[in-house]
Design a protein around this motif. Structure first.
Motif, PDB file in Angstrom:
ATOM      1  N   ALA A  63      -1.727   0.303   6.894  1.00  0.00           N
ATOM      2  CA  ALA A  63      -2.023  -0.396   5.835  1.00  0.00           C
ATOM      3  C   ALA A  63      -3.607  -0.207   5.234  1.00  0.00           C
ATOM      4  N   ALA A  64      -4.426  -0.194   6.593  1.00  0.00           N
ATOM      5  CA  ALA A  64      -5.912   0.487   6.281  1.00  0.00           C
ATOM      6  C   ALA A  64      -5.906   1.875   5.451  1.00  0.00           C
ATOM      7  N   GLU A  65      -5.275   2.702   6.033  1.00  0.00           N
ATOM      8  CA  GLU A  65      -5.234   4.073   5.593  1.00  0.00           C
ATOM      9  C   GLU A  65      -4.773   4.136   4.021  1.00  0.00           C
ATOM     10  N   TRP A  66      -3.588   3.270   3.813  1.00  0.00           N
ATOM     11  CA  TRP A  66      -3.066   3.428   2.444  1.00  0.00           C
ATOM     12  C   TRP A  66      -3.888   2.689   1.527  1.00  0.00           C
ATOM     13  N   TRP A  67      -4.471   1.508   1.743  1.00  0.00           N
ATOM     14  CA  TRP A  67      -5.329   0.960   0.793  1.00  0.00           C
ATOM     15  C   TRP A  67      -6.805   1.654   0.535  1.00  0.00           C
ATOM     16  N   ALA A  68      -7.277   2.342   1.844  1.00  0.00           N
ATOM     17  CA  ALA A  68      -8.418   3.240   1.573  1.00  0.00           C
ATOM     18  C   ALA A  68      -8.145   4.321   0.494  1.00  0.00           C
ATOM     19  N   LEU A  69      -6.972   4.863   0.749  1.00  0.00           N
ATOM     20  CA  LEU A  69      -6.699   6.175  -0.184  1.00  0.00           C
ATOM     21  C   LEU A  69      -6.584   5.652  -1.631  1.00  0.00           C
ATOM     22  N   ILE A  70      -6.115   4.664  -1.813  1.00  0.00           N
ATOM     23  CA  ILE A  70      -6.096   3.963  -3.168  1.00  0.00           C
ATOM     24  C   ILE A  70      -7.173   3.463  -3.801  1.00  0.00           C
ATOM     25  N   LEU A  71      -8.275   3.079  -2.897  1.00  0.00           N
ATOM     26  CA  LEU A  71      -9.763   2.749  -3.153  1.00  0.00           C
ATOM     27  C   LEU A  71     -10.504   4.119  -3.686  1.00  0.00           C
ATOM     28  N   VAL A  72     -10.176   4.958  -2.721  1.00  0.00           N
ATOM     29  CA  VAL A  72     -10.990   6.138  -2.878  1.00  0.00           C
ATOM     30  C   VAL A  72     -10.686   7.285  -3.875  1.00  0.00           C
ATOM     31  N   ALA A 109     -14.987  10.085   2.837  1.00  0.00           N
ATOM     32  CA  ALA A 109     -15.193   8.637   2.359  1.00  0.00           C
ATOM     33  C   ALA A 109     -13.864   8.048   2.910  1.00  0.00           C
ATOM     34  N   TRP A 110     -12.716   8.913   2.434  1.00  0.00           N
ATOM     35  CA  TRP A 110     -11.439   8.137   2.757  1.00  0.00           C
ATOM     36  C   TRP A 110     -11.433   7.784   4.385  1.00  0.00           C
ATOM     37  N   ALA A 111     -11.949   8.676   5.355  1.00  0.00           N
ATOM     38  CA  ALA A 111     -11.834   8.533   6.484  1.00  0.00           C
ATOM     39  C   ALA A 111     -12.635   7.408   7.116  1.00  0.00           C
ATOM     40  N   ALA A 112     -13.785   7.353   6.301  1.00  0.00           N
ATOM     41  CA  ALA A 112     -14.755   6.212   6.950  1.00  0.00           C
ATOM     42  C   ALA A 112     -14.424   4.787   6.300  1.00  0.00           C
ATOM     43  N   VAL A 113     -13.910   4.889   5.112  1.00  0.00           N
ATOM     44  CA  VAL A 113     -13.150   3.585   4.763  1.00  0.00           C
ATOM     45  C   VAL A 113     -12.060   3.182   5.457  1.00  0.00           C
ATOM     46  N   GLY A 173      -8.897   6.149  -6.614  1.00  0.00           N
ATOM     47  CA  GLY A 173      -8.568   5.350  -7.683  1.00  0.00           C
ATOM     48  C   GLY A 173      -6.834   5.509  -8.249  1.00  0.00           C
ATOM     49  N   LEU A 174      -6.203   5.138  -7.401  1.00  0.00           N
ATOM     50  CA  LEU A 174      -4.622   5.119  -7.412  1.00  0.00           C
ATOM     51  C   LEU A 174      -4.087   6.665  -7.988  1.00  0.00           C
ATOM     52  N   ARG A 175      -4.897   7.662  -7.485  1.00  0.00           N
ATOM     53  CA  ARG A 175      -4.315   8.973  -7.826  1.00  0.00           C
ATOM     54  C   ARG A 175      -4.413   9.814  -6.368  1.00  0.00           C
ATOM     55  N   PRO A 176      -3.637   9.808  -5.310  1.00  0.00           N
ATOM     56  CA  PRO A 176      -3.859  10.192  -4.335  1.00  0.00           C
ATOM     57  C   PRO A 176      -3.972  11.958  -4.068  1.00  0.00           C
ATOM     58  N   GLY A 181       0.932  -1.418   0.042  1.00  0.00           N
ATOM     59  CA  GLY A 181       0.127   0.042  -0.152  1.00  0.00           C
ATOM     60  C   GLY A 181       0.993   1.344   0.139  1.00  0.00           C
ATOM     61  N   TRP A 182       1.981   1.152   0.764  1.00  0.00           N
ATOM     62  CA  TRP A 182       3.009   2.490   0.793  1.00  0.00           C
ATOM     63  C   TRP A 182       3.440   2.357  -0.430  1.00  0.00           C
ATOM     64  N   ALA A 183       4.178   1.553  -1.254  1.00  0.00           N
ATOM     65  CA  ALA A 183       4.497   1.819  -2.321  1.00  0.00           C
ATOM     66  C   ALA A 183       3.458   1.986  -3.377  1.00  0.00           C
ATOM     67  N   ALA A 184       2.410   1.773  -3.384  1.00  0.00           N
ATOM     68  CA  ALA A 184       1.214   2.114  -4.403  1.00  0.00           C
ATOM     69  C   ALA A 184       0.934   3.488  -4.278  1.00  0.00           C
ATOM     70  N   VAL A 185       0.645   4.216  -2.915  1.00  0.00           N
ATOM     71  CA  VAL A 185       0.557   5.503  -2.819  1.00  0.00           C
ATOM     72  C   VAL A 185       1.794   6.278  -3.380  1.00  0.00           C
TER      73      VAL A 185
END
Length: 119
Positions: A73-82, A101-105, A84-87, A23-27
């Motif tokens: 891990a939850a923060e980074w994957w939620a960021l990626i999800l919310v 939405a990011w905070a809730a996810v 769309g891979l563009r932080p 997740g860190w690497a993707a962000v």
């Protein structure tokens, strides 16, 4: 059947660490690709320091690094999800709705992962 531990380290802990690193690497890749201008350097610097700083904070407060790893891990994957891979979308075009939405996810994923992993 998967082993319960690898040299004494539970497999679930390894899975959390792997998800955290991925997740860190993707962000990081999204930040490097999407950010331009004067905000790029500080954003990349802050993102690079985040894992060590959060683990240090949790250890100073008295929690172990597993709690920090689950939360990160939850923060980074939620960021990626919310986003769309563009932080950069989190604040640039999303407004408060995307931030909420990011905070809730993140909260839901942290709670779920914590209950699954920690019992």
């Amino acid at each position: 059947m998967a082993p319960e531990s690898m040299n004494g380290l539970p497999v679930t802990v390894l899975a959390v660490w792997v998800l955290c690193v991925l997740g860190w690497a993707a962000v990081l890749a999204g930040l490097r690709r999407g950010l331009r201008g004067p905000s790029r350097g500080p954003a990349l610097f802050a993102h690079t320091l985040t894992p060590a700083a959060v683990v240090l904070l949790f250890s100073l407060v008295g929690f172990g690094s597993l709690y920090a790893s689950i939360a990160l891990a939850a923060e980074w994957w939620a960021l990626i999800l919310v986003t769309g891979l563009r932080p950069e979308r989190l604040l640039a075009t999303g407004g408060l709705g995307r931030l909420a939405a990011w905070a809730a996810v993140t909260a839901a994923a942290t709670l779920l992962a914590g209950r699954l992993i920690l019992g």
